[in-house]
Scaffold this active site. Structure first.
Site, PDB file in Angstrom:
ATOM      1  N   ASP A   3       2.872   4.753  24.428  1.00 36.06           N
ATOM      2  CA  ASP A   3       3.896   5.692  24.887  1.00 36.06           C
ATOM      3  C   ASP A   3       3.804   6.931  24.018  1.00 36.06           C
ATOM      4  O   ASP A   3       3.330   6.870  22.886  1.00 36.06           O
ATOM      5  CB  ASP A   3       5.294   5.091  24.771  1.00 36.06           C
ATOM      6  CG  ASP A   3       5.824   5.178  23.342  1.00 36.06           C
ATOM      7  OD1 ASP A   3       6.608   6.104  23.058  1.00 36.06           O
ATOM      8  OD2 ASP A   3       5.443   4.341  22.501  1.00 36.06           O
ATOM      9  N   ASP A  28      12.589   0.976  22.428  1.00 35.27           N
ATOM     10  CA  ASP A  28      12.296   0.863  21.004  1.00 35.27           C
ATOM     11  C   ASP A  28      13.601   0.521  20.286  1.00 35.27           C
ATOM     12  O   ASP A  28      14.663   0.470  20.898  1.00 35.27           O
ATOM     13  CB  ASP A  28      11.660   2.138  20.454  1.00 35.27           C
ATOM     14  CG  ASP A  28      12.578   3.344  20.502  1.00 35.27           C
ATOM     15  OD1 ASP A  28      13.784   3.169  20.769  1.00 35.27           O
ATOM     16  OD2 ASP A  28      12.106   4.455  20.268  1.00 35.27           O
TER      17      ASP A  28
END
Length: 376
Positions: free
Chosen positions: A271, A92
């Site tokens: 996730d 990320d």
């Protein structure tokens, strides 16, 4: 990166596909275990690979930037080599961690100034240097730098934040073209849809993100405290706009039920820290509901942790033994619970894939949602 959409469930928007990168194929829908600081908490790589067996895991740009630091990762040859992981990795952009710092950061058009949660040192993230950081980390899939808005969020704040995220996206794309990959394989870039829980903003953001024509797309700013109904409503709006021939990644979601409901809306990738975080607190997920293994009712229950035998720990150890480990504050208890929960999440998305291909996902999903709602 390539994405092949194999089939769609006839009674929902659920999809089965395959994402292929230089580190191998990823069958979707997929859940990505979170390896925040180059480690999936409580699970070493041999168990992760041999027992849980994910095609991809997630690393965190903010945390890896602070520790072990980018120069160490570059010396190691990237995150794959540093942690001895030869499959896919997604990072990320640090946007969510910056959001969660709240009182320790300041956001402006240029980027985000923040103080480290480790030592209080001051740092500055911009769309440009976050692209450079992710090049140095070396993940196969990397994220645009965005602002994750809180919930609840004022409409005007959400609107202004969304437009800034779009401007940051343009800067990310421009700078990424100037900084080539470092380790001999390609990296795929995903922009992120924002807009809080406002349908018109989500629609506008999804249209803008789709227009960028990236190889895949992410949906951010959800699972931050909003009711499940709003999570599903926003996901539905966005998935109806994002292109069908690109993978869709819903960031930070969620419970097993959340995952099945969002698969039904057309999401491919997920996730969440929940399986390992809850495991460390003694909560186990199963196909028939959740178990608080700390409860006295399991004290003399010598049945397997999960009779389905999803991973080796499920039949190797009993509920009574696992409860004993938690009562004794033995680290092995947290490790066993983490392996079970991650194994269950991967089993769940793989079963979902099987039922999508078989054409009966919608019926199976409704049955599983009802079963998993139980507290055992």
């Amino acid at each position: 990166m390539q994405f092949k959409l194999e089939t769609t469930d006839p009674k929902s928007k659920a999809r089965a596909g395959v994402v292929t990168t230089d580190h191998g194929a990823i069958e979707t829908p997929i859940f990505m275990p979170v390896g925040t600081v180059a480690s999936v908490k409580g699970v070493h790589q041999s168990e992760l690979k041999d027992e849980i067996n994910p095609d991809i895991i997630l690393g965190n740009t903010y945390h890896l930037y602070l520790r072990p630091k980018i120069d160490i990762l570059e010396q190691a040859g990237g995150l794959h080599k540093f942690m001895n992981w030869d499959r896919n990795i997604l990072t990320d952009s640090g946007g969510y961690q910056v959001y969660s710092l709240s009182g320790r950061r300041k956001i402006n058009e240029e980027g985000v100034k923040f103080k480290s949660h480790i030592d209080g040192s001051t740092h500055f993230f911009t769309p440009e240097n976050v692209m450079e950081i992710q090049r140095s980390i070396g993940a196969d899939i990397i994220m645009a730098f965005d602002e994750c808005t809180p919930y609840p969020c004022d409409y005007n704040y959400a609107k202004n934040s969304m437009h800034m995220t779009h401007r940051w996206l343009k800067r990310c794309i421009e700078h990424l073209g100037k900084v080539p990959p470092k380790y001999g394989y390609e990296q795929t870039f995903f922009p992120i849809v924002q807009g809080s829980t406002y349908k018109d903003l989500r629609k506008q953001s999804a249209e803008f993100i789709a227009s960028v024509e990236a190889e895949g797309n992410a949906i951010g700013g959800l699972s931050v405290g909003e009711p499940a109904e709003e999570l599903y409503a926003m996901t539905d709006v966005v998935c109806s706009i994002l292109p069908e021939d690109k993978p869709r990644y819903l960031m930070g979601v969620g419970t097993p039920i959340n995952i099945l409901e969002n698969i039904a809306l057309g999401v491919d990738m997920f996730d969440c820290v929940m399986p390992t975080r809850n495991a460390r607190n003694g909560m186990l997920f199963t196909a028939y509901g959740t178990i608080n293994i700390k409860n006295k009712k399991w004290e003399n229950d010598f049945s397997p942790i999960d009779e389905m035998g999803i991973t080796f720990v499920d039949t190797l150890y009993s509920k009574a033994y696992l409860r004993h480990l938690f009562a004794s504050k033995e680290l092995l208890g947290k490790q066993i619970a983490s392996i079970h929960n991650l194994g269950f999440y991967l089993w769940l998305v793989r079963e979902a894939r099987k039922h999508i291909i078989a054409g009966d996902f919608a019926v199976w999903k409704d049955k599983m949602v009802k079963q998993m709602s139980n507290r055992l």
